[in-house]
Design a protein around this motif. Structure first.
Motif, short mmCIF file in Angstrom:
data_model
loop_
_atom_site.label_atom_id
_atom_site.label_comp_id
_atom_site.label_asym_id
_atom_site.label_seq_id
_atom_site.Cartn_x
_atom_site.Cartn_y
_atom_site.Cartn_z
N SER A 55 -63.53 45.61 -2.15
CA SER A 55 -63.22 47.10 -2.85
C SER A 55 -62.23 47.54 -1.78
O SER A 55 -61.43 48.60 -2.19
CB SER A 55 -64.31 47.62 -2.71
N ILE A 56 -61.99 47.25 -0.44
CA ILE A 56 -61.36 48.09 0.56
C ILE A 56 -60.01 47.51 0.50
O ILE A 56 -58.83 48.19 0.88
CB ILE A 56 -61.83 48.18 2.04
N VAL A 57 -59.58 46.40 -0.14
CA VAL A 57 -58.37 45.67 -0.01
C VAL A 57 -57.28 46.65 -0.78
O VAL A 57 -56.19 46.99 0.09
CB VAL A 57 -58.21 44.24 -0.87
N LEU A 58 -57.33 47.11 -2.02
CA LEU A 58 -56.46 47.85 -2.58
C LEU A 58 -56.20 49.30 -1.96
O LEU A 58 -54.83 49.63 -1.85
CB LEU A 58 -56.71 47.76 -4.05
N PRO A 59 -57.26 50.04 -1.63
CA PRO A 59 -56.66 51.29 -0.99
C PRO A 59 -56.14 51.20 0.31
O PRO A 59 -55.10 51.89 0.58
CB PRO A 59 -58.09 51.93 -0.89
N ALA A 60 -56.64 50.11 1.01
CA ALA A 60 -55.95 50.05 2.35
C ALA A 60 -54.40 49.43 2.20
O ALA A 60 -53.62 49.73 3.01
CB ALA A 60 -56.80 49.02 3.14
N PHE B 34 -58.90 55.57 -6.04
CA PHE B 34 -59.93 54.42 -5.98
C PHE B 34 -61.26 54.76 -6.06
O PHE B 34 -62.14 53.75 -5.93
CB PHE B 34 -59.44 53.53 -4.85
N ALA B 35 -61.61 55.92 -6.06
CA ALA B 35 -62.77 56.45 -6.17
C ALA B 35 -63.87 55.96 -4.96
O ALA B 35 -64.83 55.45 -4.99
CB ALA B 35 -63.78 56.10 -7.40
N TRP B 36 -62.79 55.81 -3.68
CA TRP B 36 -63.53 55.28 -2.40
C TRP B 36 -64.30 56.51 -2.13
O TRP B 36 -63.88 57.49 -1.64
CB TRP B 36 -62.35 54.78 -1.54
N PRO B 37 -65.72 56.10 -1.58
CA PRO B 37 -66.54 57.24 -1.46
C PRO B 37 -66.38 57.69 0.03
O PRO B 37 -67.45 57.88 0.72
CB PRO B 37 -68.00 56.45 -1.35
N GLY B 38 -65.22 58.22 0.26
CA GLY B 38 -64.80 58.89 1.50
C GLY B 38 -64.92 60.44 1.60
O GLY B 38 -65.11 61.08 0.46
N ILE B 39 -64.34 60.87 2.62
CA ILE B 39 -64.31 62.31 2.67
C ILE B 39 -63.53 63.05 1.60
O ILE B 39 -63.63 64.12 0.95
CB ILE B 39 -63.74 62.86 4.08
#
Ligand SMILES: Nc1ncnc2c1ncn2[C@@H]1O[C@H](COP(=O)(O)OP(=O)(O)OP(=O)(O)O)[C@@H](O)[C@H]1O
Ligand SMILES: [Mg+2]
Lengths: 347, 325
Positions: free
Chosen positions: B190-195, B272-277
């Motif tokens: 999951s981290i590949v595309l946002p990173a 990416f709906a990445w559950p961060g801040i």
């Protein structure tokens, strides 16, 4: 043009033959060097003079094939060093020649040294690269060299960065770098232009001593006839990318043949000059190097020019064993015993 | 080894340990002042612009409920008193409770924090590879194919909004090729595309700066001298040029990292709906959950201040090492 006589069979140290260099720039093709030829024997010193933009630097850098990393350059002709044409060597072979067999000193000592590398290391790295010396051996030899070129307290100053050295001291370091591997040829491009007068004399003396000690040949590029007189056996006068006159240094001051050389000499201030003998600048400007020049490049500014000068390029005319002048009037001018307009020949 | 006593080397914060501690203390003080200003601005915005009770209350609250809320929060106390209390609360770690998540706002932020840290680190690592290594290689041979391809990529990346680039990657790599999940955090892929989005956008800027610094450095006279010693271009680059550009390069990369915490990463998280801040902030804003929003903004501010300090210290450390070598 050939230089002073060489031993039969052995090639001269350096033989530049019909060297031409042009840069492809956005403004067009700039011919920086056009048909340069000369030879240099072992241990001999050649001065190259000419006004700014005449191709002195480019002509000499092309011996080492050192152009700007991003330049689009075309080089033709031959540069034979000990018989091998340097223009045909691979980059790897060339890197043994640069710094190893041919050393180079540049004009501006303030920008020539890497500002964040200790000066000693800048000498030692060349020794290690060319002689494969160990770190310690290179360091010892570097201290000797720094000492030889006149850096006081060399062992301690080895580790200092260039900014703590004066211009003159930096140029001494530069000399140490250039001669570190005892090259057979040293090229000095205006080595003293950026220095003040007393330091200039010291550096010239140093170069002359080192040349004799190490048996190096020397090419010294300058605007200054004083530098030529102090260091060179022979002189090559360049104008607008082309060689104009080539002669022994003592001929230059007594028997200069080419009108351009004459014009340059007239710019030299002399003690004998009286107030009524003003320095006379050469009228006009050098031609643009982007335009092809059919005749003699000096013709538009030459007071002696005849019709032929504008139409045809004069070949070098041999006036003596090592005196050549690229002028249609060379022979005629050589026949005059003394020229009437040579103020420096007055007693 | 004698240290040259010149103006350049004789800075007030020299390599001495005492100077370094002082520097850190001074920067920490500046950081705390900055954070205090952030807190003050947030307070003023929520209390002076409109009715704070309305802001904190859920959208469907009745007038009566709003009034009760105001009394409960002490919103009818004098302004300065509330300001002082708020300050004390924030700096003792009490950011209020989330009415959405029914727990302390700070806990919600701390749950999201590791994900943002992970994403910024992975992203900046990719950005450094693209920007620094690519920038150096392109700058050493401007006009080469490598240079042109990378230059074009970085200019393209810099001329579109970062969330748009994120969407593009989702369309191509998730929807079309099905290589990575479209959103959320489901395992490592999951981290590949946002990173990658962070790496391309921020690496693009690093690339541009490093490339031009390298081109400029390669044209300096000392490089010609190094070449006149016989060194091939690669050696000249590594031994001479990078020693001079290294400091700038490290600082450029550090600044890009700070920039991520300053807001750049949050829009990418949201895409990416990445559950961060960042995602937390936007969700909190939607739900009118101002306590969570405030906590998230202040913690992000703290990261800006800290990473700024680290970049500064790194700059000093490299600078001193270069000067002392
Ligand atoms: N990299 C380059 N690209 C384009 N033109 C160049 C380049 N280098 C030199 N030239 C041109 O070539 C000509 C000769 O330059 P060169 O530097 O050899 O002159 P010079 O005789 O050494 O002058 P100076 O006394 O000012 O050093 C000049 O007209 C210059 O503008
Ligand atoms: Mg020059």
């Amino acid at each position: 043009m050939t230089g002073a006589g060489t031993e039969a069979g052995a090639p001269p140290l350096l033989e530049v033959e019909d060297l031409s260099v042009s840069f492809n720039t956005r403004r067009g093709v700039v011919r920086a060097v056009d048909g340069l030829s000369y030879t240099l024997d072992r241990g001999e010193a050649l001065g190259i003079v000419g006004e700014s933009g005449s191709g002195k630097t480019v002509g000499s850098l092309s011996i080492l094939r050192l152009f700007g990393l991003f330049d689009d350059v075309t080089v033709t002709g031959a540069v034979r060093f000990e018989g091998r044409d340097l223009l045909r060597l691979s980059e790897t072979e060339m890197s043994r020649v640069r710094g190893g067999q041919i050393g180079m000193i540049f004009q501006d000592p303030l920008t020539s040294l890497n500002p964040v590398m200790p000066v000693g290391e800048q000498v030692a790295e060349s020794l290690r690269f060319h002689t494969g010396a160990s770190r310690d051996a290179a360091r010892r030899r570097t201290v000797e060299l720094l000492d030889r070129v006149g850096i006081p307290d060399a062992a301690n100053r080895y580790h200092e960065l260039p900014h703590s050295f004066s211009g003159g001291m930096r140029q001494r370091v530069m000399v140490a770098i250039a001669v570190a591997c005892e090259p057979k040829l040293l090229i000095a491009d205006e080595p003293t232009t950026a220095l003040d007068v007393t330091v200039q004399a010291q550096i010239l003396l140093l170069l002359d001593e080192l040349r004799r000690e190490m048996g190096m040949a020397l090419i010294v590029i300058t605007h200054d006839f004083g530098v030529v007189a102090a260091t060179a056996d022979r002189v090559l006068v360049m104008y607008a990318a082309q060689p104009m006159e080539h002669c022994p240094t003592d001929h230059l001051f007594q028997r200069a043949n080419h009108p351009y050389t004459e014009g340059l000499l007239r710019l030299v201030p002399r003690f004998e000059h009286r107030a009524h003998k003003r320095l006379r600048p050469i009228e006009g400007q050098p031609p643009a190097l982007t335009e092809p020049i059919a005749g003699c490049p000096f013709e538009p500014r030459c007071t002696h020019a005849v019709d032929r000068c504008a139409a045809e390029r004069p070949p070098p005319v041999r006036l003596g064993p090592s005196h050549h002048s690229a002028c249609w009037l060379a022979e005629e001018r050589a026949r005059r015993e003394t020229a009437p307009d040579k103020p420096w020949e007055q007693p | 080894m004698p240290t040259p006593q010149t103006p350049a080397a004789g800075r007030p914060d020299g390599p001495a340990a005492g100077g370094l501690v002082l520097l850190i203390l001074r920067r920490l003080r500046d950081g705390i002042i900055t954070l205090a200003l952030v807190v003050a601005v947030i307070f003023v915005l929520t209390n002076l612009v409109g009715d704070p009770a309305l802001v904190y209350a859920p959208v469907d609250a009745t007038d009566e409920e709003v009034e009760r809320l105001a009394r409960a929060f002490g919103l009818d106390d004098p302004f300065l008193q509330r300001f002082a209390e708020y300050f004390v609360d924030v700096f003792t770690g009490d950011f209020g409770d989330s009415h959405w998540q029914k727990r302390p706002a700070l806990n919600a932020v701390f749950d999201a924090l590791p994900n943002t840290i992970m994403l910024t680190l992975a992203g900046i690592a990719g950005a450094a590879v693209f920007g620094i290594i690519g920038g150096i290689m392109a700058g050493a041979r401007p006009g080469s194919v490598f240079d042109r391809v990378n230059n074009l990529t970085s200019v393209a990346a810099l001329s579109v909004p970062n969330f748009w680039l994120g969407l593009l990657l989702i369309v191509v790599f998730s929807l079309r090729l099905g290589l990575f999940p479209t959103s959320g955090k489901l395992g490592w892929s999951s981290i590949v595309l946002p990173a990658a989005t962070v790496a391309i956008v921020h690496g693009g800027r690093i690339f541009q700066l490093v490339r031009s610094a390298t081109v400029e450095e390669m044209s300096k006279p000392y490089v010609l001298v190094a070449r006149s010693k016989g060194f091939p271009r690669r050696t000249v680059l590594w031994r001479h040029v990078l020693r001079n550009t290294g400091l700038t390069t490290a600082t450029i990369a550090g600044w890009e990292y700070v920039r991520l915490w300053g807001g750049a990463v949050f829009a990418i998280e949201w895409v990416f709906a990445w559950p961060g801040i960042g995602t937390l902030m936007i969700n909190a804003a939607h739900r009118q959950d101002f306590f969570v929003l405030q906590a998230a903004v202040i913690i992000a501010g703290a990261f800006v201040v800290t990473s700024n300090l680290l970049v500064d210290l790194m700059y000093r450390a490299i600078d001193n090492r270069v000067k002392a070598s």
